[in-house]
Structure formats: structure tokens, C-alpha cells
Design an enzyme around this catalytic site. Structure first.
Site, PDB file in Angstrom:
ATOM      1  N   VAL A  27       0.850  -1.056   0.030  1.00  0.00           N
ATOM      2  CA  VAL A  27      -0.004   0.001   0.152  1.00  0.00           C
ATOM      3  C   VAL A  27       0.908   1.459   0.146  1.00  0.00           C
ATOM      4  O   VAL A  27       0.664   2.123  -0.851  1.00  0.00           O
ATOM      5  CB  VAL A  27      -0.804  -0.011   1.301  1.00  0.00           C
ATOM      6  CG1 VAL A  27      -1.737   1.533   1.573  1.00  0.00           C
ATOM      7  CG2 VAL A  27      -2.044  -1.056   1.122  1.00  0.00           C
ATOM      8  N   THR A 130      -6.558 -11.897   7.719  1.00  0.00           N
ATOM      9  CA  THR A 130      -7.089 -12.611   8.900  1.00  0.00           C
ATOM     10  C   THR A 130      -6.621 -14.326   8.519  1.00  0.00           C
ATOM     11  O   THR A 130      -6.932 -14.686   7.434  1.00  0.00           O
ATOM     12  CB  THR A 130      -8.737 -12.862   9.082  1.00  0.00           C
ATOM     13  OG1 THR A 130      -8.885 -13.853  10.166  1.00  0.00           O
ATOM     14  CG2 THR A 130      -9.554 -12.784   7.780  1.00  0.00           C
ATOM     15  N   ILE A 131      -6.306 -14.835   9.483  1.00  0.00           N
ATOM     16  CA  ILE A 131      -5.856 -16.394   9.373  1.00  0.00           C
ATOM     17  C   ILE A 131      -7.024 -17.216   9.161  1.00  0.00           C
ATOM     18  O   ILE A 131      -7.085 -18.426   8.736  1.00  0.00           O
ATOM     19  CB  ILE A 131      -5.055 -17.175  10.438  1.00  0.00           C
ATOM     20  CG1 ILE A 131      -5.906 -16.849  11.881  1.00  0.00           C
ATOM     21  CG2 ILE A 131      -3.776 -16.316  10.731  1.00  0.00           C
ATOM     22  CD1 ILE A 131      -5.367 -17.960  12.810  1.00  0.00           C
ATOM     23  N   ASP A 132      -8.402 -16.765   9.610  1.00  0.00           N
ATOM     24  CA  ASP A 132      -9.645 -17.626   9.460  1.00  0.00           C
ATOM     25  C   ASP A 132     -10.174 -17.653   8.029  1.00  0.00           C
ATOM     26  O   ASP A 132     -10.771 -18.677   7.889  1.00  0.00           O
ATOM     27  CB  ASP A 132     -10.801 -16.809  10.157  1.00  0.00           C
ATOM     28  CG  ASP A 132     -10.126 -16.511  11.652  1.00  0.00           C
ATOM     29  OD1 ASP A 132      -9.351 -17.193  12.022  1.00  0.00           O
ATOM     30  OD2 ASP A 132     -10.833 -15.708  12.455  1.00  0.00           O
ATOM     31  N   ARG A 167      -1.550 -43.387  21.220  1.00  0.00           N
ATOM     32  CA  ARG A 167      -2.599 -42.711  21.670  1.00  0.00           C
ATOM     33  C   ARG A 167      -3.560 -42.063  20.838  1.00  0.00           C
ATOM     34  O   ARG A 167      -3.534 -42.152  19.545  1.00  0.00           O
ATOM     35  CB  ARG A 167      -1.972 -41.441  22.775  1.00  0.00           C
ATOM     36  CG  ARG A 167      -1.546 -41.809  24.041  1.00  0.00           C
ATOM     37  CD  ARG A 167      -1.055 -40.749  24.596  1.00  0.00           C
ATOM     38  NE  ARG A 167      -0.215 -40.949  25.808  1.00  0.00           N
ATOM     39  CZ  ARG A 167       0.872 -40.099  26.290  1.00  0.00           C
ATOM     40  NH1 ARG A 167       1.423 -39.389  25.833  1.00  0.00           N
ATOM     41  NH2 ARG A 167       1.235 -40.713  27.631  1.00  0.00           N
ATOM     42  N   GLY A 190      -3.100 -35.943   7.987  1.00  0.00           N
ATOM     43  CA  GLY A 190      -3.623 -37.310   7.819  1.00  0.00           C
ATOM     44  C   GLY A 190      -4.239 -37.750   9.236  1.00  0.00           C
ATOM     45  O   GLY A 190      -4.536 -38.676   9.685  1.00  0.00           O
ATOM     46  N   ALA A 191      -5.343 -36.766   9.433  1.00  0.00           N
ATOM     47  CA  ALA A 191      -6.197 -36.874  10.649  1.00  0.00           C
ATOM     48  C   ALA A 191      -7.303 -37.806  10.366  1.00  0.00           C
ATOM     49  O   ALA A 191      -7.684 -38.054   9.200  1.00  0.00           O
ATOM     50  CB  ALA A 191      -6.902 -35.563  11.138  1.00  0.00           C
ATOM     51  N   HIS A 254      -2.172 -19.469  19.763  1.00  0.00           N
ATOM     52  CA  HIS A 254      -1.890 -18.084  19.037  1.00  0.00           C
ATOM     53  C   HIS A 254      -0.648 -18.352  18.201  1.00  0.00           C
ATOM     54  O   HIS A 254      -0.194 -17.420  17.226  1.00  0.00           O
ATOM     55  CB  HIS A 254      -1.524 -16.800  19.677  1.00  0.00           C
ATOM     56  CG  HIS A 254      -3.057 -16.288  20.181  1.00  0.00           C
ATOM     57  ND1 HIS A 254      -3.821 -17.103  21.314  1.00  0.00           N
ATOM     58  CD2 HIS A 254      -3.660 -15.501  19.766  1.00  0.00           C
ATOM     59  CE1 HIS A 254      -4.878 -16.153  21.520  1.00  0.00           C
ATOM     60  NE2 HIS A 254      -4.642 -15.276  20.654  1.00  0.00           N
TER      61      HIS A 254
HETATM   62  O1  F6P Z   1      -9.318 -13.986  13.826  1.00  0.00           O
HETATM   63  C1  F6P Z   1      -8.274 -14.516  14.197  1.00  0.00           C
HETATM   64  C2  F6P Z   1      -8.100 -15.320  15.426  1.00  0.00           C
HETATM   65  O2  F6P Z   1      -7.008 -15.705  15.499  1.00  0.00           O
HETATM   66  C3  F6P Z   1      -9.193 -16.588  15.459  1.00  0.00           C
HETATM   67  O3  F6P Z   1      -8.894 -17.612  14.794  1.00  0.00           O
HETATM   68  C4  F6P Z   1      -9.324 -16.655  17.136  1.00  0.00           C
HETATM   69  O4  F6P Z   1     -10.483 -17.013  17.411  1.00  0.00           O
HETATM   70  C5  F6P Z   1      -9.298 -15.343  17.645  1.00  0.00           C
HETATM   71  O5  F6P Z   1      -8.543 -14.403  16.569  1.00  0.00           O
HETATM   72  C6  F6P Z   1      -8.326 -15.151  18.746  1.00  0.00           C
HETATM   73  O6  F6P Z   1      -8.579 -13.760  19.219  1.00  0.00           O
HETATM   74  P1  F6P Z   1      -7.638 -12.977  20.093  1.00  0.00           P
HETATM   75  O7  F6P Z   1      -6.466 -12.788  19.670  1.00  0.00           O
HETATM   76  O8  F6P Z   1      -8.429 -11.751  20.654  1.00  0.00           O
HETATM   77  O9  F6P Z   1      -7.574 -13.949  21.527  1.00  0.00           O
END
Ligand code: F6P
Length: 327
Positions: A27, A130-132, A167, A190-191, A254
């Protein structure tokens, strides 16, 4: 729209994601090349409320392309969710003569960006970071691929102890209410099973399958649980109680947000950063830039925050394949 854009602000908001720095760099450098002045807003909307504004030039984004996190810092601002908070943010925008904003974040950040346009007519464009991977109108969000690889690396390591100790391991991954990470690490790691949103999982059946599997000589299991459906600890307790086998629960947490972005995320971030600047200059607002089947698209925030049925179908197919391969 009518307003000539001369100075823009860039900010990162919500949970950090690997590749956000690459987007900031893109940017800043693309905007400067187009003759714009760029200011950095620290700590997302919180910094906008508190007037935390820094000057940016091409050199302020040197050597950040491969760095995780965000040099602009980020926050989840409760105050910005209120009209009063947004009015303070608007005062900062006026004080610093920012003609427009580029907002790098997820759907919570886009809701805030939409409000800035609706209430104060501040032109702005979002970049999905976002990682989501839970944004419609873009096949991918910045950081999601790197997060999958990070979680997979952990699962590969867990597999060593799973096999050695014979386990059952329940591994909880992030993703909020989106199964992107869970489904992909399940298939690639491979879950034996994946518990994820949008499906009815049957824990009774799962325990019966584990007992039947043991009888046939199967010794170990990895079950991936998406944080959006259950806690790994609860699932582990339930399986232990019903089968009597040795079960462990792990929450990856995290760690999935950290680390150097993969090439995929750096390239995505660089492209979206460029496109966001161009979109603003063409007069677009109240929208994000996304990538669909390789093409860059401009998608209204409203659509970006809806459920993406194509993604749900793909996830479902990947899950079915995981189950076929887990036999
Ligand atoms: O939105 C990204 C994320 O890492 C989600 O996967 C997770 O639920 C959330 O943030 C965790 O948030 P925080 O960093 O506020 O604990």
C-alpha cells in the site's frame, strides 16, 4: 464521489495475520508511486481514536515483507464499536487531513469500515487479512495459508508421539467459526477425523469407530477440532470416558498467527495492496479488494461479510476426502 485523494491513512485491525506487513509495504509504496502521501495509523481503530498517526515513506516499510505480525500494531477496539468512538476517529481523520483509508483486517474490521463510510462518508477500501479465511468474495485472506502450514508443522510433530505412544490426540485449531484451517490441516496431516462448524458431528459414532478400529489393529488417532465447535479438552474427556483409551488434548492457539508469511501470502498481500490503492483512486469505497479464481475483484463490504456457499461446498468435499483417506 468528487473528492480528490491526496493523502491516505493505512491501518491494520483485529487479529494480526502473517502477510499484513507485506500488505502495508505494498500500500505504502504503490500509493507513493501514484503521487499520494501516506500516514500510518497505529493500533488499528484504537489509534484512530487516540490520534496515533505516523509519517510513512518508502523506507519505513523496508525489510518487513517477510516479517510476521504488523509493524503498525493492531487491536480490537471496543470504543470504535460505539458511535462516540467513531466520532473521535473521524475527528482524527479530519485533523490529519486524511482523504481516505485503507483498512487491513477481517470482517469485524470491515463492519467498522462500513460504518465510517455510512456515518461520515470517509472513503475507504479494505484488504482481507485474517488467518480465518472467513471473508466472502475472496477465495483467500492474507495469512490463512501460512497459518495452515504452521498448524500442519505442529501436527506432523504431534504425529511422532501419537504413533510412538499409541494414543488418541485431540488437536484444537483456530479459525473462529470457519473450518478453513481445521479442514486443511486435517487432510494434509492425515487426521482420522475433523470436527468443524456447519456439520453435525456424532461423538457416539466417533467413539464406536475408535473401539472398532482398535479391534482391527489400528493403534493411534489424530482428531482435529475447530475452536468454533468444541474444546479439545472436553472431547478428550468424553472419548476417554467412553473408550477407556489414553487420550491427550492440545490447543495450538496463537502460535498459528505467528511466523514469516509464506510466498503465497506475500504475493497475495502485494497484489491486494496495489489493487486497494487503485480502487481508491478510481473512486471506489465501502468495499474490499479480493481475489477470485486468480482475478482481482472489488467486493462491497456487505457481501464480504455474508456466508460463502462455494467455500462451504469445497470444505465439505475436502472433509469427505479426509474420511476416505483415513480408513
Ligand atoms: O480472527 C483471528 C483469530 O486468531 C481467531 O482464529 C481466534 O478465534 C481469535 O482471533 C483469537 O482472538 P484474540 O487474539 O483476541 O484472542
Amino acid at each position: 464521489m468528487g473528492i480528490k485523494i491526496k493523502r491516505i491513512g493505512v491501518l491494520t485491525s483485529g487479529g494480526d495475520a502473517p502477510g499484513m506487513n507485506a500488505a502495508v509495504r505494498s500500500v505504502v509504496r504503490c500509493a507513493i508511486q501514484r503521487g499520494l502521501e501516506v500516514k500510518g495509523v497505529m493500533r488499528g481503530y484504537e489509534g484512530l481514536i487516540q490520534n496515533e498517526i505516523i509519517d510513512m515513506n518508502a523506507r519505513s516499510v523496508s525489510n518487513i515483507l517477510g516479517r510476521g505480525g504488523t509493524i503498525l500494531k493492531t487491536a480490537r477496539s471496543k470504543e470504535f464499536m460505539t458511535k462516540e468512538g467513531r466520532a473521535k476517529a473521524h475527528a482524527t481523520i479530519k485533523k490529519n487531513a486524511l482523504d481516505a483509508l485503507i483498512i487491513i483486517g477481517g470482517n469485524g474490521s470491515f463492519k467498522g469500515a462500513h460504518a465510517l463510510w455510512e456515518e461520515f462518508k470517509v472513503p475507504n477500501i479494505g484488504i482481507p487479512g485474517t488467518i480465518d479465511n472467513d471473508i466472502s468474495g475472496s477465495d483467500y485472506t492474507i495469512g490463512a495459508h501460512t497459518a495452515v502450514s504452521t498448524a500442519l508443522d505442529a501436527i506432523d510433530k504431534i504425529r511422532d508421539t501419537v504413533t510412538s505412544m499409541e494414543r488418541i490426540y485431540i488437536v484444537e485449531v483456530m479459525g473462529r467459526h470457519d473450518p478453513f484451517i481445521a479442514i486443511r490441516v486435517g487432510l494434509a496431516g492425515g487426521a482420522e477425523d475433523v470436527l468443524f462448524p456447519y456439520t453435525q458431528y456424532n461423538t457416539v459414532q466417533m467413539c464406536d469407530d475408535i473401539v472398532a478400529g482398535r479391534k482391527k489393529g489400528k493403534r493411534s488417532w489424530i482428531i482435529v477440532v475447530s475452536e468454533g465447535v468444541a474444546k479439545a479438552g472436553d472431547i478428550a474427556d468424553m472419548i476417554k470416558k467412553k473408550t477407556g483409551f489414553s487420550v491427550r488434548a492440545i490447543v495450538l492457539g496463537h502460535v498459528q498467527r505467528g511466523g514469516s508469511p509464506e510466498a503465497f501470502d506475500r504475493i497475495l498481500a502485494s497484489r491486494l495492496g496495489y489493487e486497494a490503492v487503485e480502487a481508491l483512486l478510481k473512486g471506489h469505497t465501502d468495499s474490499m479488494v479480493g481475489v477470485v479464481a486468480g482475478d482481482l475483484k472489488i467486493v462491497p463490504y456487505k457481501k464480504a461479510c455474508e456466508k460463502d456457499h462455494k467455500k462451504v461446498m469445497l470444505d465439505d468435499n475436502l472433509y469427505k476426502l479426509t474420511k476416505i483417506l483415513a480408513t
